[in-house]
Design a protein around this motif. Structure first.
Motif, PDB file in Angstrom:
ATOM      1  N   LEU A  45       0.822  -1.207   0.000  1.00 50.42           N
ATOM      2  CA  LEU A  45       0.000   0.000   0.000  1.00 50.42           C
ATOM      3  C   LEU A  45       0.859   1.262   0.000  1.00 50.42           C
ATOM      4  N   HIS A  46       1.967   1.199   0.705  1.00 47.05           N
ATOM      5  CA  HIS A  46       2.810   2.382   0.881  1.00 47.05           C
ATOM      6  C   HIS A  46       3.440   2.830  -0.435  1.00 47.05           C
ATOM      7  N   SER A  47       3.961   1.885  -1.215  1.00 47.28           N
ATOM      8  CA  SER A  47       4.686   2.251  -2.440  1.00 47.28           C
ATOM      9  C   SER A  47       3.815   3.006  -3.446  1.00 47.28           C
ATOM     10  N   GLN A  62      -3.007  -0.197  -9.315  1.00 44.49           N
ATOM     11  CA  GLN A  62      -2.349  -1.198  -8.476  1.00 44.49           C
ATOM     12  C   GLN A  62      -3.002  -1.273  -7.101  1.00 44.49           C
ATOM     13  N   LEU A  63      -3.288  -0.109  -6.529  1.00 41.67           N
ATOM     14  CA  LEU A  63      -3.963  -0.073  -5.232  1.00 41.67           C
ATOM     15  C   LEU A  63      -5.358  -0.685  -5.314  1.00 41.67           C
ATOM     16  N   ASP A 112      -9.357  -4.791  -4.177  1.00 39.79           N
ATOM     17  CA  ASP A 112     -10.406  -5.640  -4.749  1.00 39.79           C
ATOM     18  C   ASP A 112     -10.145  -7.117  -4.460  1.00 39.79           C
ATOM     19  N   ASN A 113      -8.893  -7.544  -4.629  1.00 42.52           N
ATOM     20  CA  ASN A 113      -8.550  -8.948  -4.376  1.00 42.52           C
ATOM     21  C   ASN A 113      -8.800  -9.331  -2.926  1.00 42.52           C
ATOM     22  N   MET A 114      -8.454  -8.450  -2.009  1.00 42.14           N
ATOM     23  CA  MET A 114      -8.666  -8.739  -0.590  1.00 42.14           C
ATOM     24  C   MET A 114     -10.156  -8.804  -0.259  1.00 42.14           C
ATOM     25  N   ILE A 115     -10.947  -7.938  -0.885  1.00 44.35           N
ATOM     26  CA  ILE A 115     -12.395  -7.956  -0.649  1.00 44.35           C
ATOM     27  C   ILE A 115     -13.009  -9.240  -1.201  1.00 44.35           C
ATOM     28  N   VAL A 116     -12.614  -9.616  -2.422  1.00 39.83           N
ATOM     29  CA  VAL A 116     -13.153 -10.838  -3.033  1.00 39.83           C
ATOM     30  C   VAL A 116     -12.768 -12.061  -2.214  1.00 39.83           C
ATOM     31  N   LEU A 117     -11.517 -12.115  -1.750  1.00 33.69           N
ATOM     32  CA  LEU A 117     -11.077 -13.252  -0.940  1.00 33.69           C
ATOM     33  C   LEU A 117     -11.882 -13.342   0.352  1.00 33.69           C
ATOM     34  N   TYR A 175      10.600 -10.138  -5.093  1.00 35.11           N
ATOM     35  CA  TYR A 175       9.257 -10.581  -5.463  1.00 35.11           C
ATOM     36  C   TYR A 175       8.230  -9.859  -4.604  1.00 35.11           C
ATOM     37  N   ASP A 176       7.451  -8.984  -5.231  1.00 32.41           N
ATOM     38  CA  ASP A 176       6.425  -8.249  -4.503  1.00 32.41           C
ATOM     39  C   ASP A 176       5.177  -9.113  -4.341  1.00 32.41           C
ATOM     40  N   GLY A 177       4.239  -8.614  -3.520  1.00 21.59           N
ATOM     41  CA  GLY A 177       2.968  -9.305  -3.339  1.00 21.59           C
ATOM     42  C   GLY A 177       2.716  -9.624  -1.882  1.00 21.59           C
ATOM     43  N   VAL A 178       1.438  -9.882  -1.568  1.00 24.50           N
ATOM     44  CA  VAL A 178       1.061 -10.180  -0.185  1.00 24.50           C
ATOM     45  C   VAL A 178       0.690 -11.644   0.002  1.00 24.50           C
ATOM     46  N   GLY A 179       0.735 -12.437  -1.062  1.00 24.92           N
ATOM     47  CA  GLY A 179       0.482 -13.866  -0.923  1.00 24.92           C
ATOM     48  C   GLY A 179      -0.976 -14.257  -0.943  1.00 24.92           C
ATOM     49  N   ILE A 180      -1.806 -13.554  -1.735  1.00 21.26           N
ATOM     50  CA  ILE A 180      -3.220 -13.935  -1.806  1.00 21.26           C
ATOM     51  C   ILE A 180      -3.641 -14.351  -3.213  1.00 21.26           C
ATOM     52  N   GLY A 181      -2.773 -14.182  -4.199  1.00 25.73           N
ATOM     53  CA  GLY A 181      -3.156 -14.442  -5.582  1.00 25.73           C
ATOM     54  C   GLY A 181      -3.578 -15.877  -5.845  1.00 25.73           C
TER      55      GLY A 181
END
Length: 318
Positions: A88-90, A129-130, A135-140, A268-274
């Motif tokens: 989120l910060h970047s 990107q944000l 959206d991905n977090m909401i769908v998950l 490798y970026d990402g939060v591990g939810i894909g």
């Protein structure tokens, strides 16, 4: 319950023994019976049975497992918060930085068209990107509680694949990868199914492939296999020649917020939810997903989704 009956029988036996000894005039045996019976009654209350000891041992093991799982969950939560904060910060810093530059140029009357367009494009990309992350977090989250709808719209398979190619090809080329689509079905076919979810599943798998592959090949294979009358299985295979995964990593692959590259986080970026999102979307629309991988040799995902093929001449709902 069983211990209660044993205690009752012990008391009855003790009372009977004392009464017999007293009636017979045997006082010393009566006294010994009283003390011995008291010890028996006391120990029957404090000494657990073998069943109780086994149950206590089982509870201790369950407690140890629960404590270990809680520790793992706490560690995963901390790692997730750290990754999300970074992700989120970047883009937020990019948006704020270029917005400030644009504001200064406009206020000073020094804005240049080409430079302004470049900065606006970077702001737009960071905003996308944000939005994608949120959206991905909401769908998950909705998938986890079963709050998801499945749609059955009609769409062109070829148009979807063209859209995916335009999105993935630049990402693949950034890491000097070759991206290919291998079709075993007529791209002009019209399919009835949940287009948005199928698209998102493929995007997550292809993004994952481009992220962990360098100077390699990424391939999307598409086929259609008839199943029951009027329906078919849309088989999608995403393979790459990237870094691959071990068996231990595969066991945790679809767990949300799981990352295997903690040492290589800057790379490798990402939060591990894909991948967790892809798996749950696949299951939500009645599909299946499997994976094979070897360290250093790449990874292959196999996805099968039930769809209904429609005649090419049938109108498409957009």
């Amino acid at each position: 319950m069983r211990q209660g009956w044993l205690l009752f029988l012990a008391i009855v036996a003790l009372g009977t023994a004392i009464a017999v000894f007293v009636w017979a005039g045997w006082w010393w045996p009566a006294i010994l019976a009283a003390f011995g019976g008291g010890w028996l009654v006391a120990t029957s209350r404090v000494m657990p049975s073998s069943h109780m000891r086994s149950r206590l041992a089982e509870l201790e093991r369950e407690l140890a497992v629960a404590q270990q799982e809680a520790a793992v969950a706490a560690k995963a939560k901390s790692a997730f918060l750290a990754h999300v904060s970074h992700e989120l910060h970047s883009p937020l810093m990019t948006i704020l930085g270029y917005s400030e530059l644009l504001l200064e140029d406009v206020q000073n009357g020094t804005a240049q068209t080409d430079q302004t367009i470049t900065w606006l494009q970077r702001i737009y990309d960071s905003g996308k990107q944000l939005l994608e992350l949120i959206d991905n977090m909401i769908v998950l989250a909705r998938l986890e509680v079963g709050d998801i709808e499945v749609y059955h719209d009609r769409w062109s398979l070829g148009l979807l694949l063209d859209e995916l190619e335009k999105t993935i090809l630049p990402l693949a080329q950034q890491r000097h990868n070759r991206f290919a689509i291998d079709l075993e079905v007529d791209p002009a076919i019209i399919i009835e199914g949940d287009r948005a979810k199928i698209r998102q599943i493929l995007l997550q798998l292809l993004h994952n492939a481009t992220k962990f592959t360098q100077d390699g090949t990424i391939t999307l294979r598409v086929s259609l296999k008839s199943s029951t009358e009027g329906s078919a299985l849309l088989n999608l295979t995403v393979s790459d020649s990237g870094i691959g995964m071990s068996d231990d990593q595969l066991d945790l692959l679809f767990e949300p917020f799981t990352r295997f590259d903690e040492v290589l986080t800057p790379r490798y970026d990402g939060v591990g939810i894909g991948l967790a999102l892809a798996q749950r979307l696949c299951l939500a629309i009645g599909g299946s997903i499997a994976v094979t991988s070897q360290p250093g040799k790449g990874t292959t995902f196999f996805v099968s989704i039930p769809v209904t093929p429609v005649s090419v001449s049938t109108s498409v709902e957009r």
